[in-house]
Scaffold this motif. Structure first.
Motif, PDB file in Angstrom:
ATOM      1  N   GLU A  20      32.205  40.432  22.204  1.00 37.61           N
ATOM      2  CA  GLU A  20      32.302  40.800  20.626  1.00 37.61           C
ATOM      3  C   GLU A  20      31.752  39.921  19.757  1.00 37.61           C
ATOM      4  OE1 GLU A  20      36.327  41.568  17.721  1.00 37.61           O
ATOM      5  OE2 GLU A  20      36.683  40.057  19.405  1.00 37.61           O
ATOM      6  N   LYS A  22      31.941  39.053  15.825  1.00 41.21           N
ATOM      7  CA  LYS A  22      32.596  39.182  14.496  1.00 41.21           C
ATOM      8  C   LYS A  22      31.560  38.621  13.458  1.00 41.21           C
ATOM      9  CE  LYS A  22      37.425  39.221  16.081  1.00 41.21           C
ATOM     10  NZ  LYS A  22      38.636  38.764  15.870  1.00 41.21           N
ATOM     11  N   SER A  24      31.498  37.736   9.122  1.00 39.90           N
ATOM     12  CA  SER A  24      32.357  37.346   8.099  1.00 39.90           C
ATOM     13  C   SER A  24      31.437  36.895   6.946  1.00 39.90           C
ATOM     14  CB  SER A  24      33.321  36.584   8.317  1.00 39.90           C
ATOM     15  OG  SER A  24      32.812  35.308   8.642  1.00 39.90           O
ATOM     16  N   GLU A  34      37.075  32.955   9.149  1.00 39.95           N
ATOM     17  CA  GLU A  34      37.960  33.783  10.080  1.00 39.95           C
ATOM     18  C   GLU A  34      38.135  35.165   9.775  1.00 39.95           C
ATOM     19  OE1 GLU A  34      38.683  32.449  13.253  1.00 39.95           O
ATOM     20  OE2 GLU A  34      37.764  30.462  12.727  1.00 39.95           O
ATOM     21  N   SER A  36      36.903  38.501   9.276  1.00 37.96           N
ATOM     22  CA  SER A  36      35.715  39.070   9.378  1.00 37.96           C
ATOM     23  C   SER A  36      35.890  40.549   9.194  1.00 37.96           C
ATOM     24  CB  SER A  36      35.319  39.336  10.910  1.00 37.96           C
ATOM     25  OG  SER A  36      36.538  39.921  11.569  1.00 37.96           O
ATOM     26  N   SER A  39      33.585  43.922  13.161  1.00 35.88           N
ATOM     27  CA  SER A  39      33.609  43.520  14.609  1.00 35.88           C
ATOM     28  C   SER A  39      32.990  44.524  15.688  1.00 35.88           C
ATOM     29  CB  SER A  39      35.383  43.627  15.103  1.00 35.88           C
ATOM     30  OG  SER A  39      35.493  43.508  16.262  1.00 35.88           O
ATOM     31  N   LYS A  41      31.639  45.805  19.007  1.00 35.17           N
ATOM     32  CA  LYS A  41      32.196  45.714  20.672  1.00 35.17           C
ATOM     33  C   LYS A  41      31.259  46.584  21.392  1.00 35.17           C
ATOM     34  CE  LYS A  41      36.831  44.043  19.830  1.00 35.17           C
ATOM     35  NZ  LYS A  41      38.376  44.399  20.040  1.00 35.17           N
ATOM     36  N   LYS A  75      31.791  36.050  20.883  1.00 32.08           N
ATOM     37  CA  LYS A  75      32.752  35.632  21.803  1.00 32.08           C
ATOM     38  C   LYS A  75      32.244  36.328  23.111  1.00 32.08           C
ATOM     39  CE  LYS A  75      36.714  36.065  18.840  1.00 32.08           C
ATOM     40  NZ  LYS A  75      38.170  35.958  18.589  1.00 32.08           N
ATOM     41  N   THR A  85      33.129  30.434  22.811  1.00 36.18           N
ATOM     42  CA  THR A  85      32.447  31.297  21.636  1.00 36.18           C
ATOM     43  C   THR A  85      31.329  30.378  20.871  1.00 36.18           C
ATOM     44  OG1 THR A  85      34.117  30.007  19.727  1.00 36.18           O
ATOM     45  CG2 THR A  85      34.855  32.364  20.860  1.00 36.18           C
TER      46      THR A  85
END
Length: 127
Positions: A20, A22, A24, A34, A36, A39, A41, A75, A85
């Motif tokens: 993943e 993310k 932001s 934190e 975001s 995301s 995937k 991630k 990460t």
């Protein structure tokens, strides 16, 4: 133009599968937002992000630049209990410009190609 003896150094990620990414809005240097707004995937988008990062080339000198546009959290696939990460800052270039990346805890700047900027802009849906 002078001959540069330093070899171009690409940005590196862990040798693990990325599960993943993310994105932001950045709150500035050294930290990670934190919250975001995106995301990523799916395999194709992850491949674009990975290529954008691993083809970005280190630039000489130290960064003296405005606050980053975005924070990028990469991630990786991990065993239970591990949370590997990578935190990066991203300055997204305009169309036909390079974008800039930086590890959160470092002040070295890495530049992407204008082509990667185009792909990143599509991925982040920024026109």
């Amino acid at each position: 133009m002078g001959c540069d003896m330093q070899e171009a150094e690409p940005m590196v990620l862990l040798d693990k599968k990325i599960v993943e990414v993310k994105i932001s809005n950045s709150k500035g240097f050294g930290g990670m937002n934190e919250n975001s707004f995106l995301s990523i995937k799916d395999k194709e988008s992850l491949n674009i992000m990975e290529k954008a990062i691993t083809t970005a080339m280190k630039q000489p000198g130290k960064a003296d630049i405005k606050d980053p546009d975005y924070d990028v959290m990469v991630k990786y696939e991990s065993k239970e209990g591990e949370l590997p990460t990578h935190g990066l800052h991203l300055w997204l270039g305009e169309e036909d410009e390079q974008s800039m990346l930086m590890y959160i805890a470092d002040d070295s700047v890495y530049l992407t190609s204008a082509e990667m900027t185009r792909k990143l802009r599509e991925l982040l849906q920024i026109n």
